[in-house]
Design a protein around this motif. Structure first.
Motif, mmCIF file in Angstrom:
data_model
loop_
_atom_site.group_PDB
_atom_site.id
_atom_site.type_symbol
_atom_site.label_atom_id
_atom_site.label_comp_id
_atom_site.label_asym_id
_atom_site.label_seq_id
_atom_site.Cartn_x
_atom_site.Cartn_y
_atom_site.Cartn_z
ATOM 1 N N TYR A 1 0.926 -1.201 -0.023
ATOM 2 C CA TYR A 1 0.207 -0.187 0.040
ATOM 3 C C TYR A 1 0.953 1.354 0.067
ATOM 4 O O TYR A 1 1.689 1.389 0.961
ATOM 5 C CB TYR A 1 -0.918 0.145 1.184
ATOM 6 C CG TYR A 1 -2.015 1.340 1.196
ATOM 7 C CD1 TYR A 1 -3.039 1.289 0.445
ATOM 8 C CD2 TYR A 1 -1.410 2.522 1.636
ATOM 9 C CE1 TYR A 1 -3.918 2.235 0.277
ATOM 10 C CE2 TYR A 1 -2.366 3.515 1.705
ATOM 11 C CZ TYR A 1 -3.568 3.312 0.956
ATOM 12 O OH TYR A 1 -4.377 4.529 0.793
ATOM 13 N N PHE A 2 0.701 1.957 -0.835
ATOM 14 C CA PHE A 2 1.570 3.340 -1.222
ATOM 15 C C PHE A 2 1.047 4.408 -0.049
ATOM 16 O O PHE A 2 -0.261 4.669 -0.129
ATOM 17 C CB PHE A 2 1.318 3.891 -2.464
ATOM 18 C CG PHE A 2 2.436 5.078 -2.763
ATOM 19 C CD1 PHE A 2 3.657 5.065 -2.671
ATOM 20 C CD2 PHE A 2 1.488 6.453 -2.912
ATOM 21 C CE1 PHE A 2 4.459 6.052 -3.084
ATOM 22 C CE2 PHE A 2 2.567 7.474 -3.114
ATOM 23 C CZ PHE A 2 3.780 7.287 -2.849
ATOM 24 N N LEU A 3 1.884 4.721 0.790
ATOM 25 C CA LEU A 3 1.866 5.771 1.850
ATOM 26 C C LEU A 3 1.773 7.351 1.106
ATOM 27 O O LEU A 3 3.047 7.440 0.790
ATOM 28 C CB LEU A 3 2.460 5.572 3.072
ATOM 29 C CG LEU A 3 2.245 4.218 3.631
ATOM 30 C CD1 LEU A 3 3.166 4.154 5.026
ATOM 31 C CD2 LEU A 3 0.514 4.243 4.549
ATOM 32 N N ARG A 4 0.749 7.951 0.817
ATOM 33 C CA ARG A 4 1.019 9.148 0.282
ATOM 34 C C ARG A 4 1.635 10.415 1.082
ATOM 35 O O ARG A 4 1.456 10.220 2.400
ATOM 36 C CB ARG A 4 -0.356 9.766 -0.370
ATOM 37 C CG ARG A 4 -0.877 8.696 -1.237
ATOM 38 C CD ARG A 4 -2.158 9.434 -1.745
ATOM 39 N NE ARG A 4 -3.194 9.634 -0.904
ATOM 40 C CZ ARG A 4 -4.176 8.941 -0.802
ATOM 41 N NH1 ARG A 4 -4.518 8.003 -1.454
ATOM 42 N NH2 ARG A 4 -5.330 9.235 0.210
ATOM 43 N N ASP A 5 2.301 11.217 0.575
ATOM 44 C CA ASP A 5 2.869 12.424 1.368
ATOM 45 C C ASP A 5 1.723 13.367 1.356
ATOM 46 O O ASP A 5 1.660 14.283 2.446
ATOM 47 C CB ASP A 5 4.134 13.223 0.595
ATOM 48 C CG ASP A 5 5.372 12.126 0.623
ATOM 49 O OD1 ASP A 5 5.464 11.503 1.796
ATOM 50 O OD2 ASP A 5 6.009 11.984 -0.107
#
Length: 569
Positions: A161-165
């Protein structure tokens, strides 16, 4: 000469004491004349109890990324991992999802690079506490909670899962926050628009990166030996979670990607390798330990050691990744104590302070109407009655105001004011009489999300040992389980400067030096943030509230004021 100095010691000390007494006396006379007035030079002292309302506030959907540390530094570093069974509240599991980032990009791994070893190292928070028989430094773990003899299962997966900035739904491109979802039965987080189930985002769930079926944090120093024979060198460092990982996985994931754009910059890499998922689980029984990991430490790394070069001239080199990207801690609660919002109008009999995704208390110092004239009928707003009781008035009944000092004049002086808070002596402590010995309550200005003025002016701060910090404004728990929270300046500010009467929030904290706040998602009331220290404090306690219990009337929360007043007042 020595005899002369000794002879002068007593007179000199006596002179210092005398000067100090005169100075103190002079200062008090000034306060007396300014506050009580010249016609009230004769005054008396006493104490009084003011009615307050204290009630519970259940906490949920708390910000769980960009959390700070309960260490003495307060750096943005802290991540809870493990299983904690609070005797009074029940079980919480805490897991970590974190990005990892190479410390350098566009690497040249050389000719025919082959991984030799991969070491994951994450320091615990620890303090040196002596030496062993061989003169080596020994340590104690500062942030270890629960049953330290009961192992847990720890599994590390590759997270997909991509942890967004940044929040894509924010017009101002605000940072992306992730929020707790502790009522769920799986490790999950809320974004404000969706729910993330991290077990659904594991790469190769059947082949985890690491598994330990009997994980117990150790306070042993890390000992590393390099070289051989006369060239052997032994180094020692503070305790850490240090394990070896599979060589083949990191060979394929990192070294085989030489010249690939995924290793060219941080953004490409984080999209390619989206991080690690540290999953904590119980083993048969609902018990275990929980520890705070220092993921922002320079020693929190994954170090890949590899060989390169022609067959007859191989050399070793390293490639390092750290945890400088986004990270969050998930909670799964299985509480035995029901936490819910309290009675804001009448107050609650007991207050539940529980860290992580738990509960806090709110204190309303002046709530509703009170009997101000003593006729037995509540006839005046509590705050207005307070001002009328302590401020001077003119012949028209208006409060007297000094335009020079820009302060209201007082007929009563508040010398000290404390919230007196008593712990519930009947709560479950797991048969450990010292279980709550080092608990600290952090009181703060709820509306402004800031420390109280009493905290700010408190000179007893201790950056080395937070347990003994700010002990004037935030009194330590005594042997009877009583806390005293100082609100002297808070009340004087209302009287003298007409400052806003803000509610006081109470949370349990393992480090009262750390005062940053974390947001609450979609809060339905005025509590839209919580001190971060509470989120990363696993512990909980139960206190008596402001609504008295008949057999415990002397234990209820009260506001006690010590005052000076004119004899004729």
């Amino acid at each position: 000469m020595k005899k002369t100095i000794n002879a002068l010691k007593f007179p000199f000390v006596f002179l210092l004491v005398l000067v100090a007494l005169v100075a103190c006396d002079k200062e008090f006379n000034v306060i007396e004349s300014d506050v009580l007035g010249k016609d009230n030079a004769n005054f008396t002292t006493g104490d009084t109890l003011l009615p307050v309302v204290a009630y519970n506030q259940k906490l949920s959907a708390l910000q769980i990324n960009r959390l700070g540390s309960t260490s003495t530094t307060g750096a943005a570093a802290a991540s809870l991992l493990g299983v904690y069974n609070d005797p009074a509240y029940g079980l919480t599991k805490a897991s970590i999802i974190s990005q990892v980032t190479p410390t350098s990009f566009n690497p040249d791994f050389g000719e025919n690079p082959q991984v030799v070893s991969v070491v994951l190292n994450i320091p615990y928070y620890s303090t040196a506490n002596g030496t062993d028989d061989e003169g080596h430094v020994t340590y104690k773990l500062d942030s270890l909670y629960g049953n330290t003899e009961q192992p847990i299962k720890l599994t590390i997966y590759q997270n997909n899962y991509f942890l967004r900035d940044f929040d894509p739904n924010s017009v101002a491109e605000n940072s992306q926050n992730y929020y707790s979802n502790g009522s769920s039965d799986s490790n999950s987080a809320l974004t404000g628009t969706s729910t993330i189930l991290f077990d659904n985002h594991i790469v190769n769930v059947d082949t985890p990166i690491f598994v330990d079926n009997e994980f117990i944090p150790s306070n042993e120093a890390i000992v590393i030996e390099t070289g051989e024979g006369d060239d052997a060198v032994t180094s020692r460092s503070e305790p850490a979670f240090r394990v070896e990982l599979d060589n083949d996985f990191w060979q394929q994931t990192i070294l085989d990607k030489q010249d690939d754009p995924v290793l060219s910059n941080a953004n490409n890499f984080k999209n390619y390798f989206r991080g690690l998922y540290f999953k904590a689980e119980t083993l048969g029984i609902d018990d275990g330990s929980m520890i705070l990991l220092n993921l922002a430490s320079s020693k929190a790394t994954i170090t890949i050691t590899y060989e390169k070069g022609p067959t007859d001239a191989r050399t070793e080199s390293t490639y390092t990744l750290n945890f400088s990207g986004n990270r969050l801690t998930t909670f799964i609660n299985n509480f035995t104590t029901n936490l819910e919002n309290g009675d804001a109008a009448s107050g609650d009999e007991k207050l539940y302070l529980k860290g992580m995704e738990g509960s806090m208390a709110i204190v309303d110092l002046f709530s509703g109407d009170v009997d101000c004239d003593g006729d037995g009928i509540p006839d005046m707003d509590a705050l207005e009655c307070f001002k009328q009781t302590y401020r001077q008035t003119d012949e028209n009944g208006e409060y007297r105001f000094d335009p020079l000092t820009r302060r209201f004049l007082l007929k009563r002086l508040i010398n000290e004011a404390h919230l007196i808070i008593n712990e519930d002596e009947d709560m479950n402590t797991g048969d450990d009489e010292d279980y709550h010995k080092y608990d600290r309550i952090y009181a703060y200005d709820l509306e402004n999300k800031a420390s109280t003025i009493d905290y700010i002016v408190d000179q007893s701060g201790n950056t080395v040992n937070p347990v003994n910090s700010k002990i004037i404004s935030l009194g330590q728990r005594n042997s009877e389980g009583t806390f005293k929270i100082r609100l002297t300046q808070h009340l004087n500010n209302i009287l003298l400067n007409d400052s806003t009467n803000t509610k006081i929030g109470l949370v349990l904290s393992t480090n009262v030096n750390y005062t940053n706040n974390s947001k609450i998602l979609n809060s339905a009331n005025n509590v839209d943030a919580i001190p971060t220290a509470s989120i990363i404090s696993p512990r909980g306690t139960i206190l008596y509230g402001s609504k008295g219990i008949p057999e415990k009337e002397d234990k209820k929360l009260q506001l006690k004021i010590f005052l000076s007043k004119g004899k004729e007042d």
